[in-house]
Scaffold this motif. Structure first.
Motif, short mmCIF file in Angstrom:
data_model
loop_
_atom_site.label_atom_id
_atom_site.label_comp_id
_atom_site.label_asym_id
_atom_site.label_seq_id
_atom_site.Cartn_x
_atom_site.Cartn_y
_atom_site.Cartn_z
N GLY A 113 45.63 22.98 43.58
CA GLY A 113 45.80 23.15 42.14
C GLY A 113 44.55 22.93 41.34
O GLY A 113 44.60 22.89 40.13
N GLY A 114 43.40 22.80 41.99
CA GLY A 114 42.18 22.50 41.27
C GLY A 114 41.66 23.67 40.45
O GLY A 114 41.66 24.80 40.90
N LYS A 115 41.23 23.39 39.22
CA LYS A 115 40.66 24.42 38.35
C LYS A 115 39.38 24.99 38.96
O LYS A 115 39.04 26.14 38.74
N ASP A 116 38.65 24.17 39.73
CA ASP A 116 37.40 24.64 40.33
C ASP A 116 37.64 25.73 41.35
O ASP A 116 36.72 26.47 41.68
N GLU A 117 38.87 25.87 41.83
CA GLU A 117 39.19 26.90 42.83
C GLU A 117 39.91 28.09 42.22
O GLU A 117 40.28 29.01 42.91
N GLU A 118 40.13 28.07 40.90
CA GLU A 118 40.84 29.15 40.24
C GLU A 118 40.00 30.43 40.26
O GLU A 118 38.81 30.41 40.00
N VAL A 119 40.64 31.54 40.58
CA VAL A 119 39.97 32.84 40.58
C VAL A 119 40.11 33.42 39.18
O VAL A 119 41.22 33.62 38.69
N THR A 120 38.99 33.68 38.51
CA THR A 120 39.01 34.21 37.16
C THR A 120 38.54 35.66 37.10
O THR A 120 38.66 36.30 36.07
N GLU A 121 37.98 36.16 38.19
CA GLU A 121 37.59 37.57 38.24
C GLU A 121 37.44 38.00 39.69
O GLU A 121 37.27 37.17 40.58
N ILE A 122 37.55 39.30 39.89
CA ILE A 122 37.35 39.88 41.21
C ILE A 122 36.43 41.09 41.07
O ILE A 122 36.35 41.70 40.00
N GLU A 123 35.74 41.42 42.15
CA GLU A 123 34.94 42.63 42.21
C GLU A 123 35.35 43.39 43.45
O GLU A 123 35.59 42.80 44.50
N SER A 124 35.45 44.70 43.32
CA SER A 124 35.89 45.53 44.43
C SER A 124 35.36 46.94 44.21
O SER A 124 34.54 47.18 43.33
N LYS A 125 35.87 47.86 45.02
CA LYS A 125 35.60 49.28 44.85
C LYS A 125 36.93 50.01 44.71
O LYS A 125 37.93 49.60 45.28
N ILE A 126 36.89 51.09 43.97
CA ILE A 126 38.09 51.90 43.79
C ILE A 126 38.26 52.77 45.04
O ILE A 126 37.34 53.49 45.42
N ALA A 127 39.42 52.66 45.67
CA ALA A 127 39.70 53.46 46.87
C ALA A 127 40.40 54.77 46.50
O ALA A 127 40.17 55.79 47.14
N ALA A 128 41.27 54.72 45.48
CA ALA A 128 42.02 55.91 45.08
C ALA A 128 42.41 55.79 43.61
O ALA A 128 42.47 54.69 43.07
N ILE A 129 42.70 56.93 43.01
CA ILE A 129 43.10 56.99 41.61
C ILE A 129 44.28 57.93 41.48
O ILE A 129 44.32 58.98 42.11
N ARG A 130 45.23 57.53 40.65
CA ARG A 130 46.38 58.37 40.34
C ARG A 130 46.59 58.31 38.84
O ARG A 130 46.55 57.24 38.24
N MET A 131 46.77 59.44 38.21
CA MET A 131 47.01 59.47 36.77
C MET A 131 48.50 59.27 36.52
O MET A 131 49.34 59.96 37.10
N ALA A 132 48.83 58.34 35.64
CA ALA A 132 50.22 58.07 35.29
C ALA A 132 50.67 59.08 34.23
O ALA A 132 49.86 59.80 33.64
N SER A 133 51.96 59.13 33.97
CA SER A 133 52.50 60.09 33.01
C SER A 133 52.01 59.83 31.59
O SER A 133 52.01 60.74 30.76
N ASP A 134 51.55 58.61 31.30
CA ASP A 134 51.03 58.30 29.96
C ASP A 134 49.56 58.67 29.81
O ASP A 134 48.95 58.44 28.77
N GLY A 135 48.96 59.23 30.86
CA GLY A 135 47.57 59.66 30.80
C GLY A 135 46.55 58.62 31.23
O GLY A 135 45.37 58.91 31.30
N PHE A 136 47.01 57.40 31.48
CA PHE A 136 46.10 56.35 31.94
C PHE A 136 46.07 56.30 33.46
O PHE A 136 47.09 56.50 34.12
N PRO A 137 44.92 56.00 34.04
CA PRO A 137 44.81 55.97 35.50
C PRO A 137 45.35 54.68 36.11
O PRO A 137 45.35 53.62 35.48
#
Length: 128
Positions: A51-75
């Motif tokens: 439960g330590g705050k020092d171990e909390e994940v506040t961001e991640i970095e990755s690569k986009i593997a795939a993209i799909r467009m939703a019906s509202d136009g946002f990916p």
């Protein structure tokens, strides 16, 4: 002598739990990777990974593997680890597979994604 007896009982309980496969031992790096995999999901507050705050994940970095467009136009972005994130507002980011993405916690439980260093857009984690 009482202290040694207490130690012996504790060791026996540990051995019993290990033999019954009720004991899991892991290192901090494995816990951090598990937290990164759960980043953005709405989960109950568990002390499963500490439960330590020092171990909390506040961001991640990755690569986009795939993209799909939703019906509202946002990916919807699928990342290298299989996590899916959907853009909920902002401008068109013109995402492409292979681009770097950085997702960080923002205000009021929201998340901001920056693709290839562009200004961020709001995103939400999708259940797989």
């Amino acid at each position: 002598m009482a202290r040694l007896g207490c130690y012996d009982r504790a060791v026996e309980a540990l051995n019993t739990a290990k033999a019954a496969n009720e004991l899991v031992v892991t290192d901090r790096a494995t816990v951090r990777e598990a937290k990164k995999g759960l980043f953005g999901l709405a989960l109950p507050s568990l002390k499963l990974f500490g439960g330590g705050k020092d171990e909390e994940v506040t961001e991640i970095e990755s690569k986009i593997a795939a993209i799909r467009m939703a019906s509202d136009g946002f990916p919807t972005f699928t990342l290298d680890d299989g996590a899916r994130w959907k853009q909920t507002d902002g401008r068109n980011t013109y995402p492409k597979p292979g681009q770097k993405i950085r997702i960080r916690k923002a205000a009021l439980g929201s998340y901001i994604a920056s693709i290839n260093g562009q200004p961020g857009v709001r995103v939400v984690r999708q259940a797989n």
